[in-house]
Design an enzyme around this catalytic site. Structure first.
Site, short mmCIF file in Angstrom:
data_model
loop_
_atom_site.label_atom_id
_atom_site.label_comp_id
_atom_site.label_asym_id
_atom_site.label_seq_id
_atom_site.Cartn_x
_atom_site.Cartn_y
_atom_site.Cartn_z
N GLU A 88 0.84 -1.21 0.00
CA GLU A 88 0.00 0.00 0.00
C GLU A 88 0.88 1.26 0.00
O GLU A 88 0.58 2.25 0.68
CB GLU A 88 -0.92 0.03 1.23
CG GLU A 88 -1.75 -1.23 1.45
CD GLU A 88 -2.93 -1.35 0.49
OE1 GLU A 88 -3.05 -0.51 -0.42
OE2 GLU A 88 -3.72 -2.29 0.65
N CYS A 182 -8.80 -0.96 -18.44
CA CYS A 182 -7.96 -0.19 -19.35
C CYS A 182 -8.52 1.24 -19.39
O CYS A 182 -9.65 1.48 -18.95
CB CYS A 182 -7.96 -0.82 -20.75
SG CYS A 182 -9.50 -0.59 -21.64
ZN LIG Z 1 -10.74 -2.57 -21.61
#
Ligand SMILES: [Zn+2]
Length: 192
Positions: A88, A182
């Site tokens: 983290e 993405c």
């Molecule tokens: Zn994607």
């Protein structure tokens, strides 16, 4: 020459698993490591490092005012450390990143930090910004979007699965969750 490493990725790229596997490998050879994670939650069982594939380990917790350098040097004095592993790492302060850099430069202890590059709005976390700025080695770990592209973004979704575009950088104890995506699908999810 010991180095400061930053392993960065989106959610679910296997950062904690890789960290714990590294700790295990050192332990198997009788070498001592110092494990750290962010103290974001005081509930029992939280604060330890755990991974989605079932590995887990206790760890020191750091807060914004924790002097990690002093604490690690104390440990190192008793039994020399093979390395410091920080999970983290996006939550480190800039000062703490410099503390870790000094552990590498002055104490000769390699420091491996694992963390998210950006938040749910695509903004760098403070710890990640500092690490991207001064780490010796930047290593990207890859998660995969449903479409097969590399997932670089973290979409925040509410309890109903709806994309969230506003709010604090870190919602502690909230019902929100994150989905690695993405950039194209991240943008589409926020527009939808
Ligand atoms: Zn994607």
């Amino acid at each position: 020459m010991a180095k400061l490493y930053f392993y960065y990725a989106s959610m679910n790229a296997g950062k904690s698993s890789t960290l714990l596997q590294t700790a295990f490998n050192y332990g198997e050879r009788g070498m001592k490591v110092s494990l750290w994670t962010a103290a974001l939650d005081d509930r029992p069982g939280f604060g330890a490092i755990s991974s989605r594939i079932g590995l887990a380990s206790d760890a020191h917790r750091y807060e914004a005012d924790t002097d990690i350098e002093a604490r690690v040097l104390d440990e190192h004095k008793d039994t020399p450390l093979a390395c410091v592993l920080v999970d983290e790492a996006q939550f480190l302060t800039r000062d703490q990143v410099w503390q870790l850099a000094r552990l590498a430069d002055e104490a000769g202890i390699p420091v491996l930090c694992y963390g998210l590059r950006t938040d749910f709005q695509g903004e760098l976390f403070p710890g990640s910004a500092a690490l991207l700025g001064i780490a010796d080695a930047l290593v990207e770990m890859k998660a995969v979007c449903d479409c097969g592209r590399k997932a670089t973004m973290n979409l925040r979704v509410d309890a109903n699965g709806k994309a969230v575009s506003e709010g604090a950088q870190t919602e502690i104890g909230g019902n929100d969750r994150y989905v690695a995506m993405c950039r194209k699908h991240f943008s589409e999810a926020l527009e939808g």
